[in-house]
Design a protein around this motif. Structure first.
Motif, PDB file in Angstrom:
ATOM      1  N   VAL A 115      -1.838  -0.160   1.863  1.00 30.53           N
ATOM      2  CA  VAL A 115      -2.350   0.736   0.828  1.00 30.53           C
ATOM      3  C   VAL A 115      -2.263   0.009  -0.507  1.00 30.53           C
ATOM      4  O   VAL A 115      -1.179  -0.330  -0.980  1.00 30.53           O
ATOM      5  N   ARG A 116      -3.413  -0.241  -1.095  1.00 35.02           N
ATOM      6  CA  ARG A 116      -3.483  -0.898  -2.404  1.00 35.02           C
ATOM      7  C   ARG A 116      -3.710   0.164  -3.466  1.00 35.02           C
ATOM      8  O   ARG A 116      -4.624   0.976  -3.343  1.00 35.02           O
ATOM      9  N   ILE A 117      -2.900   0.140  -4.517  1.00 31.85           N
ATOM     10  CA  ILE A 117      -3.042   1.071  -5.630  1.00 31.85           C
ATOM     11  C   ILE A 117      -3.494   0.259  -6.833  1.00 31.85           C
ATOM     12  O   ILE A 117      -2.816  -0.700  -7.243  1.00 31.85           O
ATOM     13  N   VAL A 118      -4.652   0.630  -7.373  1.00 32.85           N
ATOM     14  CA  VAL A 118      -5.239  -0.087  -8.510  1.00 32.85           C
ATOM     15  C   VAL A 118      -5.556   0.900  -9.627  1.00 32.85           C
ATOM     16  O   VAL A 118      -5.606   2.114  -9.403  1.00 32.85           O
ATOM     17  N   ASP A 119      -5.811   0.348 -10.827  1.00 37.43           N
ATOM     18  CA  ASP A 119      -6.216   1.201 -11.946  1.00 37.43           C
ATOM     19  C   ASP A 119      -7.737   1.214 -12.073  1.00 37.43           C
ATOM     20  O   ASP A 119      -8.452   0.683 -11.209  1.00 37.43           O
ATOM     21  N   GLU A 120      -8.228   1.787 -13.154  1.00 41.53           N
ATOM     22  CA  GLU A 120      -9.671   1.924 -13.370  1.00 41.53           C
ATOM     23  C   GLU A 120     -10.381   0.579 -13.479  1.00 41.53           C
ATOM     24  O   GLU A 120     -11.583   0.489 -13.255  1.00 41.53           O
ATOM     25  N   GLU A 121      -9.648  -0.465 -13.843  1.00 46.31           N
ATOM     26  CA  GLU A 121     -10.243  -1.799 -13.992  1.00 46.31           C
ATOM     27  C   GLU A 121      -9.937  -2.682 -12.784  1.00 46.31           C
ATOM     28  O   GLU A 121     -10.104  -3.897 -12.849  1.00 46.31           O
ATOM     29  N   ASP A 122      -9.495  -2.069 -11.695  1.00 49.04           N
ATOM     30  CA  ASP A 122      -9.174  -2.744 -10.438  1.00 49.04           C
ATOM     31  C   ASP A 122      -7.980  -3.691 -10.554  1.00 49.04           C
ATOM     32  O   ASP A 122      -7.828  -4.604  -9.745  1.00 49.04           O
ATOM     33  N   HIS A 123      -7.106  -3.482 -11.548  1.00 50.30           N
ATOM     34  CA  HIS A 123      -5.861  -4.246 -11.640  1.00 50.30           C
ATOM     35  C   HIS A 123      -4.879  -3.674 -10.627  1.00 50.30           C
ATOM     36  O   HIS A 123      -4.711  -2.455 -10.539  1.00 50.30           O
ATOM     37  N   LEU A 124      -4.212  -4.557  -9.898  1.00 47.64           N
ATOM     38  CA  LEU A 124      -3.250  -4.128  -8.890  1.00 47.64           C
ATOM     39  C   LEU A 124      -2.025  -3.532  -9.561  1.00 47.64           C
ATOM     40  O   LEU A 124      -1.357  -4.180 -10.361  1.00 47.64           O
ATOM     41  N   ILE A 125      -1.716  -2.282  -9.250  1.00 48.34           N
ATOM     42  CA  ILE A 125      -0.547  -1.576  -9.767  1.00 48.34           C
ATOM     43  C   ILE A 125       0.596  -1.675  -8.761  1.00 48.34           C
ATOM     44  O   ILE A 125       1.717  -2.033  -9.106  1.00 48.34           O
ATOM     45  N   SER A 126       0.319  -1.351  -7.500  1.00 47.36           N
ATOM     46  CA  SER A 126       1.312  -1.405  -6.429  1.00 47.36           C
ATOM     47  C   SER A 126       0.605  -1.722  -5.123  1.00 47.36           C
ATOM     48  O   SER A 126      -0.596  -1.493  -4.977  1.00 47.36           O
ATOM     49  N   ILE A 127       1.396  -2.226  -4.190  1.00 43.56           N
ATOM     50  CA  ILE A 127       0.878  -2.442  -2.833  1.00 43.56           C
ATOM     51  C   ILE A 127       1.930  -1.956  -1.853  1.00 43.56           C
ATOM     52  O   ILE A 127       3.126  -2.180  -2.055  1.00 43.56           O
ATOM     53  N   ALA A 128       1.466  -1.265  -0.831  1.00 39.40           N
ATOM     54  CA  ALA A 128       2.387  -0.667   0.132  1.00 39.40           C
ATOM     55  C   ALA A 128       1.965  -1.009   1.554  1.00 39.40           C
ATOM     56  O   ALA A 128       0.793  -1.284   1.825  1.00 39.40           O
ATOM     57  N   LYS A 129       2.938  -0.962   2.428  1.00 38.37           N
ATOM     58  CA  LYS A 129       2.699  -1.069   3.865  1.00 38.37           C
ATOM     59  C   LYS A 129       3.352   0.158   4.485  1.00 38.37           C
ATOM     60  O   LYS A 129       4.495   0.490   4.164  1.00 38.37           O
ATOM     61  N   MET A 130       2.619   0.859   5.333  1.00 37.37           N
ATOM     62  CA  MET A 130       3.109   2.103   5.906  1.00 37.37           C
ATOM     63  C   MET A 130       2.906   2.130   7.411  1.00 37.37           C
ATOM     64  O   MET A 130       1.846   1.753   7.904  1.00 37.37           O
ATOM     65  N   THR A 131       3.934   2.583   8.121  1.00 32.60           N
ATOM     66  CA  THR A 131       3.851   2.766   9.566  1.00 32.60           C
ATOM     67  C   THR A 131       3.929   4.257   9.882  1.00 32.60           C
ATOM     68  O   THR A 131       4.801   4.958   9.371  1.00 32.60           O
ATOM     69  N   ASN A 132       2.998   4.713  10.715  1.00 30.48           N
ATOM     70  CA  ASN A 132       2.979   6.099  11.186  1.00 30.48           C
ATOM     71  C   ASN A 132       3.213   6.115  12.689  1.00 30.48           C
ATOM     72  O   ASN A 132       2.806   5.195  13.396  1.00 30.48           O
ATOM     73  N   ILE A 133       3.836   7.179  13.152  1.00 32.28           N
ATOM     74  CA  ILE A 133       3.983   7.394  14.585  1.00 32.28           C
ATOM     75  C   ILE A 133       3.097   8.546  14.994  1.00 32.28           C
ATOM     76  O   ILE A 133       2.919   9.517  14.250  1.00 32.28           O
ATOM     77  N   VAL A 134       2.501   8.419  16.169  1.00 31.86           N
ATOM     78  CA  VAL A 134       1.638   9.460  16.740  1.00 31.86           C
ATOM     79  C   VAL A 134       2.491  10.275  17.701  1.00 31.86           C
ATOM     80  O   VAL A 134       3.076   9.738  18.640  1.00 31.86           O
ATOM     81  N   LEU A 135       2.582  11.575  17.439  1.00 32.09           N
ATOM     82  CA  LEU A 135       3.401  12.476  18.255  1.00 32.09           C
ATOM     83  C   LEU A 135       2.536  13.551  18.889  1.00 32.09           C
ATOM     84  O   LEU A 135       1.494  13.922  18.337  1.00 32.09           O
ATOM     85  N   ASN A 136       2.993  14.054  20.006  1.00 31.73           N
ATOM     86  CA  ASN A 136       2.312  15.174  20.664  1.00 31.73           C
ATOM     87  C   ASN A 136       2.666  16.469  19.940  1.00 31.73           C
ATOM     88  O   ASN A 136       3.812  16.660  19.528  1.00 31.73           O
ATOM     89  N   SER A 137       1.703  17.350  19.814  1.00 32.74           N
ATOM     90  CA  SER A 137       1.905  18.603  19.091  1.00 32.74           C
ATOM     91  C   SER A 137       3.020  19.445  19.670  1.00 32.74           C
ATOM     92  O   SER A 137       3.651  20.216  18.949  1.00 32.74           O
ATOM     93  N   SER A 138       3.329  19.322  20.944  1.00 30.35           N
ATOM     94  CA  SER A 138       4.411  20.100  21.542  1.00 30.35           C
ATOM     95  C   SER A 138       5.762  19.738  20.931  1.00 30.35           C
ATOM     96  O   SER A 138       6.694  20.520  21.003  1.00 30.35           O
ATOM     97  N   LYS A 139       5.877  18.579  20.307  1.00 35.68           N
ATOM     98  CA  LYS A 139       7.128  18.139  19.678  1.00 35.68           C
ATOM     99  C   LYS A 139       7.176  18.498  18.199  1.00 35.68           C
ATOM    100  O   LYS A 139       8.124  18.208  17.518  1.00 35.68           O
ATOM    101  N   LYS A 140       6.153  19.129  17.693  1.00 29.43           N
ATOM    102  CA  LYS A 140       6.021  19.444  16.277  1.00 29.43           C
ATOM    103  C   LYS A 140       7.094  20.377  15.787  1.00 29.43           C
ATOM    104  O   LYS A 140       7.480  21.318  16.398  1.00 29.43           O
TER     105      LYS A 140
END
Length: 140
Positions: A115-140
């Motif tokens: 995930v790249r976060i930039v401003d209106e002039e496309d200057h890099l503000i922050s950069i992130a890496k994110m991991t998601n897990i996929v779960l079955n709805s029965s475990k919700k």
């Protein structure tokens, strides 16, 4: 579902949540990305008048989590973020920031996003890496 309907759905789901509180709005979607914007104002400042890193992290996690929904069966599965790493590159006091999530890995049980976060002039503000897990709805 067309792109406008997808964005409308994501924005509707954000009502009365942290995304709504921070002013996060999903604005663009494509076959390999999702983008949201967030205003930079006193609502998301830290005490020194700059964009709070926690608000930036919330923006990154919101976009990364929402983007994973493209790759699951939303009737039987849901997404939980399990890891977020973020580097803040540049400060910002006012205006708008834009976060774009792009998939790095799409597995059956985990998704990895940059995930790249930039401003209106496309200057890099922050950069992130994110991991998601996929779960079955029965475990919700």
């Amino acid at each position: 579902m067309d792109k406008t309907a997808i964005l409308q759905k994501f924005n509707e789901h954000s009502k009365n949540t942290l995304m709504d509180t921070l002013g996060i709005e999903y604005i663009a979607v494509g076959s390999d990305f999702l983008t949201a914007q967030m205003p930079v104002n006193a609502r998301v400042h830290q005490p020194y008048g700059q964009l709070h890193g926690g608000a930036t992290a919330a923006l990154a996690e919101s976009v990364g989590s929402a983007a994973s929904n493209f790759f699951i069966d939303q009737k039987t599965q849901f997404i939980n973020g399990i890891q977020l790493s973020i580097n803040h590159i540049k400060s910002k006091r006012e205006g708008m920031v834009f976060a774009t999530a792009r998939n790095i890995h799409k597995g059956k049980t985990t998704h990895l996003w940059e995930v790249r976060i930039v401003d209106e002039e496309d200057h890099l503000i922050s950069i992130a890496k994110m991991t998601n897990i996929v779960l079955n709805s029965s475990k919700k």
